[in-house]
Design an enzyme around this catalytic site. Sequence first.
Site, PDB file in Angstrom:
ATOM      1  N   HIS A  55     -39.081  -5.142  -2.738  1.00 22.10           N
ATOM      2  CA  HIS A  55     -38.365  -3.888  -2.494  1.00 22.10           C
ATOM      3  C   HIS A  55     -37.893  -3.954  -1.048  1.00 22.10           C
ATOM      4  O   HIS A  55     -38.561  -4.558  -0.201  1.00 22.10           O
ATOM      5  CB  HIS A  55     -39.294  -2.680  -2.586  1.00 22.10           C
ATOM      6  N   ASP A  58     -40.722  -3.308   1.320  1.00 25.36           N
ATOM      7  CA  ASP A  58     -41.851  -4.253   1.387  1.00 25.36           C
ATOM      8  C   ASP A  58     -41.643  -5.174   2.594  1.00 25.36           C
ATOM      9  O   ASP A  58     -42.587  -5.724   3.146  1.00 25.36           O
ATOM     10  CB  ASP A  58     -41.910  -5.163   0.149  1.00 25.36           C
ATOM     11  N   MET A  89     -35.047 -12.134  -7.035  1.00 23.24           N
ATOM     12  CA  MET A  89     -34.792 -10.730  -7.401  1.00 23.24           C
ATOM     13  C   MET A  89     -35.085  -9.821  -6.214  1.00 23.24           C
ATOM     14  O   MET A  89     -36.026 -10.069  -5.461  1.00 23.24           O
ATOM     15  CB  MET A  89     -35.685 -10.367  -8.591  1.00 23.24           C
ATOM     16  N   GLU A 182     -35.522  -1.131 -15.556  1.00 27.21           N
ATOM     17  CA  GLU A 182     -36.935  -1.210 -15.970  1.00 27.21           C
ATOM     18  C   GLU A 182     -37.443   0.158 -16.421  1.00 27.21           C
ATOM     19  O   GLU A 182     -37.436   1.114 -15.662  1.00 27.21           O
ATOM     20  CB  GLU A 182     -37.770  -1.724 -14.786  1.00 27.21           C
ATOM     21  N   LYS A 184     -40.314   2.891 -18.068  1.00 25.43           N
ATOM     22  CA  LYS A 184     -41.753   3.217 -18.042  1.00 25.43           C
ATOM     23  C   LYS A 184     -41.892   4.640 -18.577  1.00 25.43           C
ATOM     24  O   LYS A 184     -41.076   5.489 -18.236  1.00 25.43           O
ATOM     25  CB  LYS A 184     -42.275   3.116 -16.599  1.00 25.43           C
ATOM     26  N   GLU A 218     -41.423  -4.477 -19.045  1.00 24.64           N
ATOM     27  CA  GLU A 218     -42.751  -4.776 -18.480  1.00 24.64           C
ATOM     28  C   GLU A 218     -43.831  -4.611 -19.542  1.00 24.64           C
ATOM     29  O   GLU A 218     -43.880  -3.593 -20.237  1.00 24.64           O
ATOM     30  CB  GLU A 218     -43.035  -3.868 -17.280  1.00 24.64           C
ATOM     31  N   HIS A 221     -45.861  -1.377 -19.320  1.00 24.49           N
ATOM     32  CA  HIS A 221     -45.136  -0.128 -19.583  1.00 24.49           C
ATOM     33  C   HIS A 221     -44.952   0.113 -21.079  1.00 24.49           C
ATOM     34  O   HIS A 221     -45.125   1.233 -21.554  1.00 24.49           O
ATOM     35  CB  HIS A 221     -43.774  -0.154 -18.884  1.00 24.49           C
ATOM     36  N   ASP A 246     -41.213  -8.432 -16.473  1.00 26.49           N
ATOM     37  CA  ASP A 246     -42.408  -8.154 -15.664  1.00 26.49           C
ATOM     38  C   ASP A 246     -43.636  -8.409 -16.521  1.00 26.49           C
ATOM     39  O   ASP A 246     -43.919  -7.665 -17.477  1.00 26.49           O
ATOM     40  CB  ASP A 246     -42.407  -6.699 -15.171  1.00 26.49           C
ATOM     41  N   ASP A 256     -52.013   3.353 -15.469  1.00 26.14           N
ATOM     42  CA  ASP A 256     -51.215   2.151 -15.209  1.00 26.14           C
ATOM     43  C   ASP A 256     -52.063   1.111 -14.461  1.00 26.14           C
ATOM     44  O   ASP A 256     -52.354   1.278 -13.280  1.00 26.14           O
ATOM     45  CB  ASP A 256     -50.017   2.599 -14.356  1.00 26.14           C
ATOM     46  N   ASP A 258     -51.785  -2.586 -14.323  1.00 25.09           N
ATOM     47  CA  ASP A 258     -51.188  -3.777 -13.682  1.00 25.09           C
ATOM     48  C   ASP A 258     -52.172  -4.946 -13.589  1.00 25.09           C
ATOM     49  O   ASP A 258     -52.330  -5.555 -12.527  1.00 25.09           O
ATOM     50  CB  ASP A 258     -50.674  -3.439 -12.268  1.00 25.09           C
ATOM     51  N   ASP A 288     -45.808  -8.832 -12.342  1.00 19.54           N
ATOM     52  CA  ASP A 288     -45.864  -7.550 -11.637  1.00 19.54           C
ATOM     53  C   ASP A 288     -47.250  -6.962 -11.864  1.00 19.54           C
ATOM     54  O   ASP A 288     -47.443  -6.071 -12.689  1.00 19.54           O
ATOM     55  CB  ASP A 288     -44.769  -6.602 -12.158  1.00 19.54           C
TER      56      ASP A 288
HETATM   57  C1  GCO Z   1     -44.669   0.120 -11.455  1.00 18.90           C
HETATM   58  C2  GCO Z   1     -43.427  -0.712 -11.589  1.00 18.90           C
HETATM   59  C3  GCO Z   1     -42.983  -1.345 -10.318  1.00 18.90           C
HETATM   60  C4  GCO Z   1     -41.607  -1.943 -10.453  1.00 18.90           C
HETATM   61  C5  GCO Z   1     -41.068  -2.304  -9.128  1.00 18.90           C
HETATM   62  C6  GCO Z   1     -39.720  -2.959  -9.234  1.00 18.90           C
HETATM   63  O1  GCO Z   1     -45.217   0.468 -12.481  1.00 18.90           O
HETATM   64  O2  GCO Z   1     -45.070   0.437 -10.329  1.00 18.90           O
HETATM   65  O3  GCO Z   1     -43.677  -1.700 -12.551  1.00 18.90           O
HETATM   66  O4  GCO Z   1     -43.907  -2.312  -9.913  1.00 18.90           O
HETATM   67  O5  GCO Z   1     -41.598  -3.074 -11.258  1.00 18.90           O
HETATM   68  O6  GCO Z   1     -41.007  -1.166  -8.378  1.00 18.90           O
HETATM   69  O7  GCO Z   1     -38.752  -2.059  -9.059  1.00 18.90           O
HETATM   70 MN    MN Z   2     -42.653  -3.545 -13.019  1.00 19.49          MN
HETATM   71 MN    MN Z   3     -45.534  -1.285 -13.684  1.00 21.74          MN
END
Ligand code: GCO
Ligand code: MN
Ligand code: MN
Length: 387
Positions: A55, A58, A89, A182, A184, A218, A221, A246, A256, A258, A288
């Site tokens: 990002h 970041d 990306m 993307e 979610k 993702e 998600h 992702d 969530d 991850d 991700d």
């Molecule tokens: C999340 C998202 C993020 C995005 C990222 C890319 O659930 O936090 O998956 O990780 O992928 O912000 O834009």
């Molecule tokens: Mn993501």
């Molecule tokens: Mn995510």
Amino acid sequence: MDSYQPKPEHQFSFGLWTLGNRGRDPFGDFVRAPLPPTEMVAMLAEVGAWGVNLHDNDLVPIDATGNERDRIVREFKQACSRHGIVVPMATVSLFFHPIFRDGAFTANDPAVRAYAMQKTMRAMDLGAELGAKIFVLWGGREGVDTDACRRADDAIKRLREAVNYLCAYNLDRGYGYKFALEAKPNEPRGDIYMATTGHYLGFIPTLDHPEMVGVNPEFAHETMAGLNFMHGVAQAWEAGKLFHIDLNDQMPGRYDQDLRFGSVNLKGAFWLVKFLEDVGYEGPRHFDAHAYRTEDYEGVKDFARGCMRSYLILKEKAAHWNANQEIQSILRALGEARNGLPQVGKYSKAGASALLDYEFDKDKILERRLPYERLDQLTVDILLGGC
Ligand code: GCO
Ligand code: MN
Ligand code: MN
């Protein structure tokens, strides 16, 4: 030599925000010290990754001066080239700063929408400078806690206008980006617009430049939405819209998470890897995800290595599955042609009338076995190393 050693041709990438995740959650503070982006690049090279994604913030703090920005970008580019890491990306944070509390492109305040646009254009400039060709848009705050705040179709119109504007900017600057949207379903908002990859696949054809825009599905998600991830990915692929992916993992019904790829739903991960490899997906395999909050940075490396290693093991298992004689003979038998059947295929008047006249022997058709128990157990055997 370990055959699960990641190589550049595998295109494994991680976001700065993933290795750099410091373990803060809604209930507890950071557990890991900050790690400068240049050191994360070194860490990615050490574990054998190919690419780093980011990002805007970041890398460059949101209030950095022009000079600070240029110095940070210069040093980061040097670190990438020193360590042989590419930036496939880039994306933009439209969720972290409090200004986005009501969303970004869909926010009610026109000043917030304009700021979101400016921030995204600058993030595109940054990504282009680093060589990125994919630009991800994740609308984390584009949603509601109460539907009293706006009409949901107005939000969609605002989002369309924003993506159209960004596509035009892309053309104007000659950046050559492909946008990957993307989805979610929730978190951080109670409900996020464009809850699934399927929603975005319906939205994209309504844009001014649909060819420039695809999706970034993702694993976690779609799992949070209770869906079969591989099916969503397959639909995106079949529509020519799988521009990025992702990879991570998620226990259904939880927050969530991850998690490390392949750490929860091994079978789901297997079908996904098999799909990507079978169809010849050529884009990045982006993880991700982040390490458990209990880890230090050695553990973060274990986490990153684990994501890639599991992918490569599952890829090998997929090759075994494809080469398994019994599996292949079951699959062949399932769709074997039968004599004398009228063709369906493409419509013709003659074909339709032949089909309408045909007498089907349903009992005979039902004699064909569908040995899916055996097929699934053979899959489980392959996954568990039993054959
Ligand atoms: C999340 C998202 C993020 C995005 C990222 C890319 O659930 O936090 O998956 O990780 O992928 O912000 O834009
Ligand atoms: Mn993501
Ligand atoms: Mn995510």
